[in-house]
Design a protein around this motif. Structure first.
Motif, PDB file in Angstrom:
ATOM      1  N   GLU A  16       0.799  -1.234   0.000  1.00 20.88           N
ATOM      2  CA  GLU A  16       0.000   0.000   0.000  1.00 20.88           C
ATOM      3  C   GLU A  16       0.827   1.278   0.000  1.00 20.88           C
ATOM      4  N   ASN A  57     -10.097  -2.301   5.955  1.00 18.06           N
ATOM      5  CA  ASN A  57      -9.399  -1.816   4.762  1.00 18.06           C
ATOM      6  C   ASN A  57      -8.117  -1.122   5.216  1.00 18.06           C
ATOM      7  N   ALA A  60      -6.849   1.899   3.130  1.00 21.03           N
ATOM      8  CA  ALA A  60      -7.606   3.134   3.322  1.00 21.03           C
ATOM      9  C   ALA A  60      -7.269   3.777   4.661  1.00 21.03           C
ATOM     10  N   TRP A  61      -7.038   2.939   5.681  1.00 23.57           N
ATOM     11  CA  TRP A  61      -6.666   3.472   6.997  1.00 23.57           C
ATOM     12  C   TRP A  61      -5.336   4.209   6.920  1.00 23.57           C
ATOM     13  N   GLU A  99     -12.024   8.646   4.315  1.00 27.60           N
ATOM     14  CA  GLU A  99     -11.285   7.407   4.490  1.00 27.60           C
ATOM     15  C   GLU A  99     -10.740   6.890   3.170  1.00 27.60           C
ATOM     16  N   GLU A 100     -11.449   7.106   2.070  1.00 26.62           N
ATOM     17  CA  GLU A 100     -10.988   6.677   0.766  1.00 26.62           C
ATOM     18  C   GLU A 100     -11.171   7.826  -0.214  1.00 26.62           C
TER      19      GLU A 100
END
Length: 418
Positions: A16, A57, A60-61, A99-100
């Motif tokens: 990520e 997720n 996203a975090w 968040e996203e």
């Protein structure tokens, strides 16, 4: 100092971190600061996830945490108002980032910007490789040092200087368009190709192969082909790396010694990677249309000839020699001419190939290139000129810095006498 993640978090972070860095860099317009904020998010994850559990997720975090820190940083700056105007709705004044991202395509755009920034021509080749492995490969400084066989402080300095150079020269965090795009894309592809080649045939050290480096380069090529589906050279490079990677398991023996193409067990070739290479090459041809194929597409076509031959004897050497001729016309290079000579030797015999190799002897670029005497030694051996062949193999062995390759060449020298 880089945080030391747990195994699970390390896997998540490696997957990520490029996207998080890219998303944050769009806000702060500085890849160095973006990486620091992403590292801060990793530290927060190390503190919170063991206590609260891994979020549903995790990507996203991490993105939301890093973006929130970017917001705080920008708000602390005296230029907050100007920065706020630049990023507009993407940075609400009173609320933390979502968040996203609102548009998933933004992430791809950000990743593409990060690719072009990390591979910017203002940086040296060594710096581009180190920064790309760091930002896009998710590798730590010690991992990059091991991959490149250089001391950790050297890698750290390269990365720091690269970030400073990008900031000092005010390099835009953007995807180039128009005439500049082709030149910049060439730099990106070159970096990925260099990373792969260093893993595929290490220039120095005790190992012939470093598969992890090949895997990183192939992963980067696949990401780039998904981000730039209309670029034939991107697909060409991806196809080339798929084909080359397919032979990894067969390229070394039980003790790690090199196994030459002619002696490889083709049942050990990865047919899934061959199939992926064929698909990528088809995409490259489709994107090329009626235009002339580029150098990576031509190299992939050569690799496809090897990958699709059931035996070494069935290899279409005349086609390979023709493709090398096209490649030499497109990108003149003494190394390409040397490879063409090898193909000619297989298609027409060692005598005409030796004439081509001898014509390259005066090339300054090949003066210390160990493969020139290696190829010449092979041709001389096939012509029965054994004492000359032995001398060439010994010279090649003295020029290589790879221990495994040196042992192979010395074996060839002894065989020439036998």
């Amino acid at each position: 100092m880089e945080p030391q993640p747990t195994a699970a978090l390390e896997t998540v972070f490696r997957l990520e971190s490029p996207r998080v860095i890219a998303g944050v860099a769009r806000l702060v317009r500085d890849v160095g600061i973006a990486e620091e904020l992403t590292q801060d998010a990793l530290v927060a994850a190390l503190e919170q996830w063991p206590r609260d559990g891994v979020p549903d997720n995790p990507g996203a975090w991490l993105m939301a945490t890093a973006r929130r820190r970017a917001v705080d940083l920008i708000r602390r700056r005296e230029t907050y108002a100007r920065k706020l105007a630049e990023i507009g709705r993407d940075l609400p004044a009173a609320a933390p980032p979502p968040e996203e991202p609102a548009d998933p395509e933004d992430i791809d755009d950000d990743l593409l910007r990060l690719v072009f920034t990390a591979c910017h021509p203002v940086l040296s080749a060594e710096a581009r490789i180190a920064l790309t492995l760091r930002l896009l490969g998710g590798l730590t400084t010690p991992e990059i040092a091991r991959a490149c066989l250089v001391p950790e402080p050297t890698v750290a300095q390269r990365i720091v200087r690269a970030k400073r150079t990008l900031a000092r020269k005010n390099i835009d965090f953007e995807v180039p368009y128009g005439p500049d795009r082709a030149a910049r894309l060439g730099s990106v592809l070159e970096v990925i190709y260099l990373i792969f080649n260093e893993g595929y045939a290490a220039t120095a050290g005790d190992d012939w192969l470093r598969p992890a480096l090949c895997e990183d380069a192939l992963r980067l090529a696949r990401v780039l082909s998904a981000l730039m589906p209309k670029e034939p050279e991107v697909h060409g490079l991806t196809a080339l790396l798929e084909f080359q990677s397919s032979r990894t398991a067969a390229r070394t023996g039980p003790d790690g010694e090199p196994v030459l193409l002619e002696d490889q067990n083709r049942h050990r070739w990865n047919r899934l990677l061959v199939a992926r290479g064929i698909t990528a090459l088809d995409h490259a041809h489709a994107a090329t249309g009626s235009g002339a194929p580029g150098p990576y597409v031509l190299q992939a076509a050569i690799a496809a000839c090897h990958a699709t031959a059931h035996t070494y004897q069935e290899t279409d050497w005349p086609r390979i020699a023709t493709l090398y001729g096209l490649l030499a016309a497109r990108t003149p290079s003494p190394v390409v001419e040397l490879n063409r000579a090898v193909a000619v030797s297989k298609a027409e015999g060692p005598a005409p190939a030796l004439a081509l190799v001898d014509a390259l002897a005066a090339e300054p670029a090949l003066r210390d290139y160990h493969l020139l005497p290696s190829v010449r030694g092979d041709l001389l051996a096939r012509l029965g000129r054994t004492s000359e062949a032995r001398a060439e193999f010994e010279r090649a062995a003295s020029l290589t810095r790879n221990a495994r390759e040196r042992a192979l060449l010395l074996d060839r020298a002894r065989e020439a006498d036998g």
